[in-house]
Design an enzyme around this catalytic site. Structure first.
Site, PDB file in Angstrom:
ATOM      1  N   ASP A 491       0.735  -1.434   0.240  1.00  0.00           N
ATOM      2  CA  ASP A 491      -0.029   0.014  -0.049  1.00  0.00           C
ATOM      3  C   ASP A 491       1.258   0.888   0.289  1.00  0.00           C
ATOM      4  O   ASP A 491       2.110   0.930   0.425  1.00  0.00           O
ATOM      5  CB  ASP A 491      -0.487  -0.482   1.353  1.00  0.00           C
ATOM      6  N   GLU A 494       2.546   4.829  -4.106  1.00  0.00           N
ATOM      7  CA  GLU A 494       2.643   6.187  -5.185  1.00  0.00           C
ATOM      8  C   GLU A 494       3.645   6.856  -5.397  1.00  0.00           C
ATOM      9  O   GLU A 494       3.766   7.287  -6.745  1.00  0.00           O
ATOM     10  CB  GLU A 494       1.695   7.112  -4.730  1.00  0.00           C
ATOM     11  N   ASP A1382     -65.154  -7.772 -56.488  1.00  0.00           N
ATOM     12  CA  ASP A1382     -65.117  -7.286 -54.913  1.00  0.00           C
ATOM     13  C   ASP A1382     -65.888  -8.044 -54.735  1.00  0.00           C
ATOM     14  O   ASP A1382     -66.810  -7.904 -54.194  1.00  0.00           O
ATOM     15  CB  ASP A1382     -65.410  -5.579 -54.859  1.00  0.00           C
ATOM     16  N   GLU A1385     -66.057 -12.348 -50.573  1.00  0.00           N
ATOM     17  CA  GLU A1385     -65.643 -13.248 -49.544  1.00  0.00           C
ATOM     18  C   GLU A1385     -66.256 -14.323 -48.699  1.00  0.00           C
ATOM     19  O   GLU A1385     -65.953 -15.425 -48.243  1.00  0.00           O
ATOM     20  CB  GLU A1385     -65.014 -12.227 -47.509  1.00  0.00           C
ATOM     21  N   ASP A1487     -58.786  -2.413 -49.036  1.00  0.00           N
ATOM     22  CA  ASP A1487     -58.959  -1.195 -48.541  1.00  0.00           C
ATOM     23  C   ASP A1487     -58.432  -0.244 -47.670  1.00  0.00           C
ATOM     24  O   ASP A1487     -58.894  -0.311 -46.125  1.00  0.00           O
ATOM     25  CB  ASP A1487     -61.119  -0.439 -47.833  1.00  0.00           C
TER      26      ASP A1487
END
Length: 1819
Positions: A491, A494, A1382, A1385, A1487
């Site tokens: 430690d 530095e 047209d 369906e 549509d």
């Protein structure tokens, strides 16, 4: 010849000339030697800064980085002053004429090159500038480049690195980078070769090189910058908004400031982008510096000494960059195994009893705990190599107690040595050091420098002194003889001193007070450290300061060689430098107990892994301050996954070891739990450290290292990975149990439950309770595990295991490195054992790669835990060489809910190789209660499993795995040459479905028929009672199934439950597997589930889908024909139960369920598909491709090829519901002609009829329509009328259509009745006035007439329909060329009938599929399901069974009638479709609405109908409902120009959308894009022919051509015409740039011929409002024709060819031609077909077929454009035509676009003759 004599005058002149020259030379010399006037009044002009005032703010390089910049001070430096417009950047910045310039040219050397640089004249920033510097460049490896700038005339300090040796060459021969030098000012740029990305470019700012100030800047390619240290970076990804980071080792608190901390690390990594390419930059310099990051992005280094010594590392990924860096500085040390255990420490133990109490209480709670550490408390007055004889008197015996319990002991040592005596005598360590002269000296080089640290007055060892290292080793060894420590924590290195500089202060000189001081803490070089002019053996502390900790590490490593010979220990150092990780670990310093520091620890760990120090962690629970229980608990959870895992705190704060919170506390229990997980995973962690040690990999890893292609990961730093595969998501905030966590793009499993999480590549709000941590394992990886214990000493004796996390393909791999855990260099000495684990296709391979270590603990692998396994493993076989054994079934547990298998008792001996294989009975959660309102009681009544789930939409009620049917073994499996069949019985262990509502079929017959090598049929039906089968004829009259060797597939029946498995033979891929439970067959509910091989599913319709590729996250799509405008999850007009699936190896297959009953399909994430249908049988057809285009071709060979539309129908078409009268149409026609907008077809909607009744004409408003139609047709136009199926029945005047229908009995009636099933559609009652202001229901009730519905299955109806059309065509004067059918369906404005419906079991069956109106019933907006229809053979059928076939049954008769009446091919456009409708009609997408999203959805719709075999398709351009905006309609006109069926159509009550309804600009843009369409019509017509002949698609997804590029699998905002033309439209409001993918091919811009340079990547394409992106693919030839106002005229124009060459300079194409209108021209051979090829410099046409009636003899070739021919200009063009050569002079060449343009209009080259065109580049 004699010599010439000079005259007297000549001699005199010569003499005078010589004298003048001499005098001039003398004057020049005197002038040169004259002293200069320092006042600046000589001829040298003053320095003038060149300030580029247009420089971007972000690009400025700061010239005044200190505080206090002013204009005066700035200009004194020769810099530029300009206030910033933003708030952070510099106002003072460098001029562009400062720095250095290159002296001469660079000189090549054996290692690279070198050059000299001369300083440009400019004021000095800090003095002592070095005028000439030397640049040395070394091309060290293909991925590493070094350049160094130094003073060639004077030695300067350079770091002597222990791992970096001088590079002696040779230079790498083929590096992955280029290096470019810029002359003046000097700059150096490093460029990645493969992408030409400039990685590092110093020309962004000037080089500065003075004695104590060095500066260099570099432009970087991205803002994704990581690294630089040591600091507290609050985020891992750097902020480049003018942030300055000082680097200079310092004892400071990591409290969140931007100051410098303990270590010195100049390395950073930069991620270039989503490709993963990255690079690193390392400055080898130990002097104090600061590094500034700015937004350009750029980096600037300002250094106070040394040299500029840069290394640049290239990598293909971030991990590669780290590996390259560590190859240079040294790879990390391999820690001892025990160091990976949990560690306890604190500063502030009062005495040894305090330490022992801590140890005992944590042992007593059974806490996994390996290491006890003591801080300076143990020392006598904090002196190294001593212990407190009073408070720690028993310390010599303490380590033994730890060792007896399998634990280790670490002590702290600081470098500073006290000068004071011990209590009982001299301090021998100090005395011996003084004698050996090992201390750092003052500037005189003789007097030891005195500072002050913990023990008081101290001296400081000089670890660069060999004598000091000897002393240090000796002292550590001496102390070890007293205290048997196991590791050292160093430690304060530095180096730290509590006195600034020294006790005697520091001299005022340039070293202690340099002219420039970086932004270091306190702005004082010697603050809290030594004087800079202090002397060390290797130099001055000024240069060596940041190396102090590293030098101490090197010395301590030598300690271990002495104290622990041959053994690994641990060094834990606070101060580090590049390369420290080769010897040491690190912790993040003296943090605090707060919620910030727990967060900031993660970026710190990630950075130190970049720096090559993977043994890293933070003080768990915080060093300073008291930790709350919540904070410490959360920190213990995340800290359990720090590589260095230590709980440590400071004196005077309360204890925070886990046991201190109470033995039964939540913190203790949570800590034990996660430390046990840590210890379980230590073999994995140890292996990661091995890979770090050997390869340089990171251990703790940011998400971006693994998922760099995902930009969301680039900034994630609140989660981290262990290696590639363990994701840790901690809670880092108080008072919460929820975390916003990112789930990267992979399969992830919760570690603790083993359950897969459904999300990926998104941010989730993850619930993490108080005692939990987010912990997930990544699919595709195998983790070696070991049963945990309280210490690693004991855990290493425990059994091993494997945690296997499977990926999407059921694959995974992993490895294990194992040695004795403590010996040094085991890898290098090969004293280890390593394993490679792989799993694929249910086979686990446990392979010993190296067996060099025999573990003394007789280890065995005993357990396997497999996550993500799709079913119960059965027949588990363990193979070891020639021996094998079966694992008993009781040793296998399976969690079906979470898909986890657990195998125990394996006893696989460590050091031996094994394979473990099994079969999987796959478990799929098939919804047992797909209806609404499921609950546990209802679920149990069905015999199903009820289990709640956190996964959205996942069913809580699901089938047992054996629910379904079982093979009747008494009858066995029957096989013939072309079939395999079996009888199956329902598993009576489960209740009947819908008992009492619909009968169950107990026995089923299953027949699989091999139709072709690539096609088969699967039929499941009731053998006892005939059920309805779809009467649509298929093209399978002559099956040619080949034989078992030629078939692409294998079929197998499996049992328990019964299932059908179909494998692709070439790959073994299971593409159909129904053995998943849930097969149900009742009269009105049939269910089957199959498992596809991947999640890549396309098709199913007709429904609006948000994406082309299906979302398999429990999405259910209903299929039932309905008058329903497109909307999400709304079943629309047609029914197409067909899908295409992509397999992971790029092959494709298709599946059709030939069933016309109402149904839905649920797409599950398993993946699985569950079909529910309410009648008929299960009749599947499968085609095996193997390419997507093959799938469509094979599918259309089954259902019938698409029809070939007439040429005119490819022109632009106009329509509107709401034309007021024929005058409005006439005006529109004239306006379109005047605007010269190409336009071929005019429609009329129901407005033209009298009261909307078929076969009538409104004599009031449309009496002139026949004349208008004739006028149009005389000018080359065509006309189309609309017809609806419903026939009005309330007429008071004769109405032939209805009366003839009654007479011929064509209308649908009630069963066993003569009464018509009356409905209401568009026709109105006679003699009523319609008030359109009334609501819809009122109008239907009061105005709409009763209507009857023709039954088009009946032959008599077909005859009636033909006669009605014929009569209308001939007797009403309305001549039409096509019919638009047209409302078929069939649509009904009342539900069922005018009198309702009677059979609720049919209209609201027991199971209602997921339809838009399921709450109302099947009869919603159509007929009653009990209505009776009759097939052509007279068979009675319920409308319930044939409803979806109504539009299909009308289509063929309509086309045949049209062709019979007109004598031409004609066109039928139908709204309702079914498989094979494409044989007779086109389709529009219904549509739609004028909305931006509808354009994108139209592309998806077209691509889906391409799959369905309906090539002629498109959407209503500009939208049917609502008013379009200008921009929307314009963008839609551009897109619609590339619809095969290109019609602008909108609805009543809205503004017009046709082109001439807008302004002139709109008209001009529309004209231009339609002219482009018309130009391309020969190409489009050829594509439609190929669809008709071969079944290929016209509108084509990119994946069909580039299926081996997974990116294309998700693309649905671009599309292709055929293989060659790519369309990329703008689909969002306001955009002028489109992000487009460029597939892996050469591409050319259609409009410019310019080649696109990029491939296989996304780019941004400029897309202004007048532009759509169209690109031609290299390798293809596009036939085109000059456009005209309509196709009648365009077909007379010259043809052209565009040859877009590929990389091999070749191309091919074709042209189909006929008269454009005759019927079956191809079938009658009345056509023309030519093929074109280009090879090198020749285009050749080949006439494949020619018939005079094709009119191809009228075609002339007028143009040829060749793109991509190269840069060499052709010198001649020759055409060989009719065996004669024709020289062509009219040609042009563009070297920029590499385009050759040839014009041949004057030559009369007819297309029906072979033509060869040759261009030459040589004379």
């Amino acid at each position: 010849m004699g010599k010439r004599k000079y005259s007297t005058l000549e001699i005199l002149l010569i003499t005078l000339f010589v004298l003048v020259v001499i005098v001039a030379i003398i004057l020049i010399i005197l002038y040169a030697l004259e002293p200069r006037d320092s006042s600046g009044n000589d001829e040298t002009p003053p320095f003038v800064a060149y300030c580029p005032y247009n420089i971007r703010d972000n690009d400025r390089i700061n010239c005044f980085s200190e505080d206090g910049a002013s204009k005066t001070g700035c200009e004194a430096r020769g810099c530029c002053w300009k206030p910033m417009t933003s708030e952070n950047g510099p106002w003072c910045y460098f001029a562009s004429n400062v720095g250095y310039k290159l002296q001469g040219s660079q000189n090549k050397t054996s290692t690279g090159f070198e050059a000299y640089l001369n300083q440009l004249p400019s004021p000095s920033l800090y003095g002592k500038d070095i005028e000439t510097v030397k640049l040395t460049a070394e091309i060290q490896t293909p991925n590493r480049f070094r350049f160094k700038i130094t003073d060639p005339n004077k030695h300067r300090y350079e770091v002597l690195h222990d791992n970096i040796k001088p590079f002696k060459g040779p230079a790498a021969s083929n590096p992955n980078y280029d290096v470019e030098l810029k002359q003046n000012p000097f700059g150096i740029a490093v460029i990645r070769k493969s992408t030409r990305t400039v990685l590092f470019d110093s020309s962004v700012g000037p080089l500065q090189f003075a004695d104590q100030y060095l500066q260099i800047s570099a432009k970087l390619p991205s803002h994704n910058i990581y690294g630089l240290g040591e600091h507290v970076h609050k985020h891992f990804q750097h902020d480049t908004n003018w942030k300055t980071w000082p680097i200079y080792t310092r004892d400071a608190f990591p409290n969140g400031g931007m100051h410098n901390l303990y270590g010195h690390h100049t390395f950073f990594m930069c991620l270039e982008g989503a490709s993963g390419l990255a690079f690193g930059v390392f400055l080898m310099n130990s002097n104090a510096m600061e590094v500034e990051l700015q937004p350009s992005p750029s980096v600037t280094y300002r250094v106070v000494g040394g040299v500029l010594d840069f290394y640049i590392f290239l990598g293909s990924s971030p991990e590669d960059v780290v590996r390259e860096y560590l190859m240079l500085i040294g790879k990390p040390m391999m820690p001892a195994y025990w160091t990976l255990g949990f560690q306890l420490s604190r500063w502030g133990y009062k005495n040894l009893d305090d330490v022992k109490a801590t140890v005992e209480r944590n042992r007593n709670i059974n806490l996994p705990y390996d290491v006890q550490i003591t801080d300076i408390d143990y020392m006598e007055n904090k002196k190294d190599f001593t212990y407190d004889l009073e408070k720690f008197h028993d310390l010599p015996n303490f380590p033994q107690d730890l060792h007896d319990h399998g634990q280790k002991y670490i002590i702290i040592l600081d470098p500073a040595i006290s000068t004071q005596k011990l209590i009982n005598g001299p301090y021998q360590s100090y005395e011996r050091g003084t004698k050996m002269r090992v201390w750092i000296n003052e500037s005189d080089g003789k007097t030891p420098l005195l500072g002050e640290v913990w023990p008081g007055e101290t001296v400081f060892p000089d670890y660069t002194n060999p004598q000091c290292i000897k002393w240090w080793v000796d002292e550590c060894e001496r102390f070890y003889q007293e205290i048997k420590y196991d590791g050292l924590w160093i430690d304060m290195n530095e180096v730290s001193s509590f006195k600034h500089g020294s006790k005697n202060g520091c001299d005022k000189n340039e070293w202690n007070h340099p002219p420039f001081i970086p932004k270091i803490l306190d702005k004082n070089m010697f603050a809290k450290t030594l004087c800079m002019d202090a002397k060390q053996t290797e130099g001055m502390h000024y240069d060596l300061h940041s190396l102090y900790g590293h030098s101490m590490i090197l010395a301590t490593e030598k300690v271990f060689n002495r104290v622990f010979p041959g053994k690994r220990s641990i060094i834990l150092s606070r101060s580090t430098f590049a390369g420290s990780g080769k010897y040491s670990g690190h912790w993040l310093g003296d943090n605090a107990a707060n919620w910030n520091d727990i967060k900031w620890a993660i970026p710190g760990m990630l950075e130190f892994n970049l720096f090559g120090i993977p043994y890293i962690g933070a003080d768990i629970c915080g060093f300073f301050d008291n930790s709350t229980e919540e904070l410490c608990r959360r920190w213990m959870q995340v800290g359990a996954f720090y590589p260095f895992c230590r709980n440590h705190n400071a004196e005077n704060y309360k204890p925070q070891d886990p046991a201190s919170y109470g033995e039964n506390s939540l913190l203790v229990n949570s800590s034990i739990h996660y430390l046990n997980i840590r210890y379980t995973l230590l073999p994995y962690l140890y292996t990661l450290f091995h890979k770090a040690h050997v390869d340089g990999d990171t251990v703790v890893r940011p998400l971006l290292h693994e998922f760099y292609q995902d930009s969301a990961t680039w900034s994630i730093d609140r989660q981290f990975l262990w290696g590639p595969a363990l994701l840790i998501t901690p809670v880092l905030d108080p008072d919460t149990e929820f975390v916003f966590a990112y789930v990267p793009d992979a399969v992830w499993y919760e570690y603790e439950t083993g359950a897969a999480i459904n999300t990926r590549k998104q941010l989730v709000n993850m619930h993490i309770p108080a005692d939990k941590l987010g912990l997930h394992v990544r699919g595709g990886f195998i983790f070696p595990t070991q049963q945990p214990a309280n210490t690693t000493f004991y855990s290493r004796k425990n059994p091993l295991g494997l945690l296997i996390a499977l990926d999407e393909q059921g694959k995974a791999s992993g490895e294990l490195f194992w040695d004795d855990g403590e010996s040094k260099d085991t890898f290098e000495k090969e004293i280890y054992t390593s394993y490679q684990f792989t799993i694929m296709e249910n086979i686990l391979q446990i392979n010993v790669v190296k067996n060099g270590y025999t573990d003394p603990n007789n280890l065995k692998f005993e357990t396997l835990r497999i996550l993500g396994i799709k079913g119960l493993p059965t027949s588990v076989t363990i193979n070891n060489g020639t021996q094998s054994m079966i694992l008993p079934s009781e040793n296998i547990k399976y969690d079906a809910k979470n898909k986890i298998a657990h195998m125990t008792g394996l006893q696989l001996v460590f050091g031996e190789s094994y394979s473990v294989q099994w079969n999987v009975l796959e478990f799929v959660k098939v919804d047992c209660h797909p209806e609404d309102n499921a609950n546990e009681i209802l679920c149990a009544e069905r015999g199903c499993i009820w289990a709640s789930s956190d996964e959205p939409d996942e069913p809580w009620c699901f089938y047992e795995i054996d629910y379904g049917y079982i093979i009747d073994t008494s009858k066995g499996i029957n096989r013939t040459e072309n079939t395999i069949s079996v009888e199956i019985q329902r598993n009576a262990a489960y209740p009947q479905r819908y008992k009492g509502q619909t009968p169950t079929v107990e026995t089923l017959h299953v027949v699989v028929t091999y139709l072709k090598d690539h096609m088969l049929n699967i039929k499941i039906f009731d053998p006892m009672e005939k059920r309805f089968e779809v009467p649509v004829p298929l093209e399978i009259s002559n099956p040619k199934a080949g034989n078992s060797s030629s078939r692409l597939y294998e079929v197998e029946f499996v049992n328990y439950p019964f299932g059908i498995q179909i494998k692709r033979k070439s790959s073994g891929t299971m593409i159909w597997n129904t053995q998943v439970g849930g097969l149900t067959f009742t009269d009105q509910f049939i269910q089957i589930t199959t498992v596809p091989p991947s999640k890549h599913i396309y098709g199913f319709g007709e429904t609006e889908h948000k994406n082309f590729k299906h979302d398999l996250n429990w999405e259910t799509w209903g299929m039932f024909a309905k008058d329903q405008p497109p909307g999400y999850k709304m079943n629309c007009y047609g029914s197409h139960p067909f899908y295409m699936g992509l397999e992971e190896d790029f092959k494709a297959h298709g599946v059709l369920l030939m069933n016309s009953n109402a149904m839905d399909v649920t797409l599950q994430p398993f993946p699985a598909l569950t079909y529910h249908t309410i009648g008929g049988i299960l009749d599947f057809y499968m085609v095996l491709g193997p390419t997507p285009e093959d799938v469509v071709a094979q599918y259309t060979s089954l259902i019938g090829r698409p029809f070939l539309p007439p040429y005119w129908s490819l022109g632009f078409q106009l329509c509107r519901y709401g034309y007021v009268n024929d005058g409005e149409i006439a005006d529109l026609y004239r306006d379109m002609k005047n605007a010269k907008i190409p336009y071929d077809v005019q429609y009329v909607d129901i407005d033209y009829m009298e009261r909307q009744m078929d076969f009538t004409l409104d004599k009031d408003d449309f009496q002139k329509l026949p004349d208008l139609f004739n006028e149009m047709r005389n000018e080359g136009m065509r006309t189309i009328i609309i017809l609806d199926p419903a026939i009005a029945g309330n007429e008071t005047e004769p109405y032939a259509a209805f009366q003839n229908g009654i007479d011929k009995n064509v209308f649908i009636k009630w069963k066993n009745s003569s009464d018509i099933v009356w409905g209401k559609v568009w026709p109105d009652f006679p003699n009523v006035t319609v008030d359109t202001s009334k609501d819809w229901d009122y109008q239907v009730k009061n105005y709409r007439a009763f209507a009857a519905f023709p039954d088009f299955f009946k032959n008599v109806t077909i005859e009636w329909w033909h006669e009605a059309i014929k009569d209308y065509y001939h007797n009403n004067g309305v001549k039409f060329d096509g019919i638009w059918i047209d409302m078929n369906e069939p649509a009904n404005f009342v539900h069922g009938s005018t009198e309702g419906c009677s059979e609720s079991s049919l209209n609201t069956p027991p199971y209602m599929p997921a339809l838009d109106s399921k709450h109302i019933g099947l009869h919603h907006k159509t007929l009653c399901m009990e209505s009776e229809q009759f097939l052509a053979d007279g068979t009675s059928q319920r409308h319930y069974d044939v409803h979806n076939l109504y539009g299909w049954s009308q289509t063929k008769p309509t086309l045949k009638s049209l062709q019979n009446i007109t004598g031409e091919r004609g066109i039928v456009v139908t709204r309702s479709t079914f498989p094979s409708s494409g044989r007779w009609a086109g389709h529009w997408l219904g549509d739609n609405t004028a909305a931006w999203d509808q354009m994108h959805k139209s592309i998806i719709g077209m691509m889906e109908f391409s799959l369905f075999g309906i090539s002629y398709t498109g959407a209503d351009i500009c939208g049917f409902f609502k008013d379009s905006t200008y921009e929307l309609c314009l963008r839609w006109m551009q897109l619609g120009a590339f619809y095969p069926y290109s019609r602008n159509h909108n609805g009543i009550g809205h503004i017009r959308h046709d082109p001439v309804a807008w302004n002139e600009t709109f008209q001009n843009i529309s004209r231009a894009i339609l002219e482009t369409r018309y130009k391309l019509l020969p190409f489009l017509y050829t594509l439609l022919f190929e669809a008709h002949r071969d079944g290929r698609t016209v509108v084509r997804p990119l994946l069909h051509e580039f299926y081996d590029d997974r990116t294309t699998w998700d693309i649905d905002r671009q599309f292709l015409w055929g293989a060659a033309l790519m369309i990329t439209p703008a689909l969002e409001e306001g955009v002028t740039t489109v992000r487009a993918y460029i597939p892996d091919s050469r591409w050319y811009d259609w409009f410019t011929g310019k080649k696109v340079l990029e491939r296989r990547k996304y780019i941004n394409m400029a897309t202004p409002l007048d532009h759509i992106n169209v690109h031609v693919r290299g390798g293809f030839i596009i036939p085109w024709q000059e456009p005209g106002n309509n196709t009648y005229y365009s077909r007379k124009n010259f043809l052209g060819l565009v040859a877009a060459l590929d990389d091999k300079k070749s191309a091919k194409g074709s042209l189909y031609w006929d008269d454009g209108q005759s019927i079956e021209t191809f079938e009658q051979n009345e056509y023309f077909l030519a093929e074109f090829t280009v090879n090198e410099n020749t285009l050749q046409t080949n006439i494949v077929h020619f018939h005079p009636m094709s009119t191809a003899n009228e075609l002339k070739l007028g143009y040829l454009n060749v793109w991509g021919i190269g840069t060499k200009a052709p010198t001649s063009v020759t055409v060989n035509y009719q065996n004669r050569n024709h020289s062509i002079s009219n040609f042009q060449f563009s070297p920029q676009s590499q385009e050759l343009s040839i014009q041949m209009k004057d030559n009369g080259f007819h297309f029906n003759e072979s033509i060869a065109i040759i261009w030459k580049t040589e004379p």
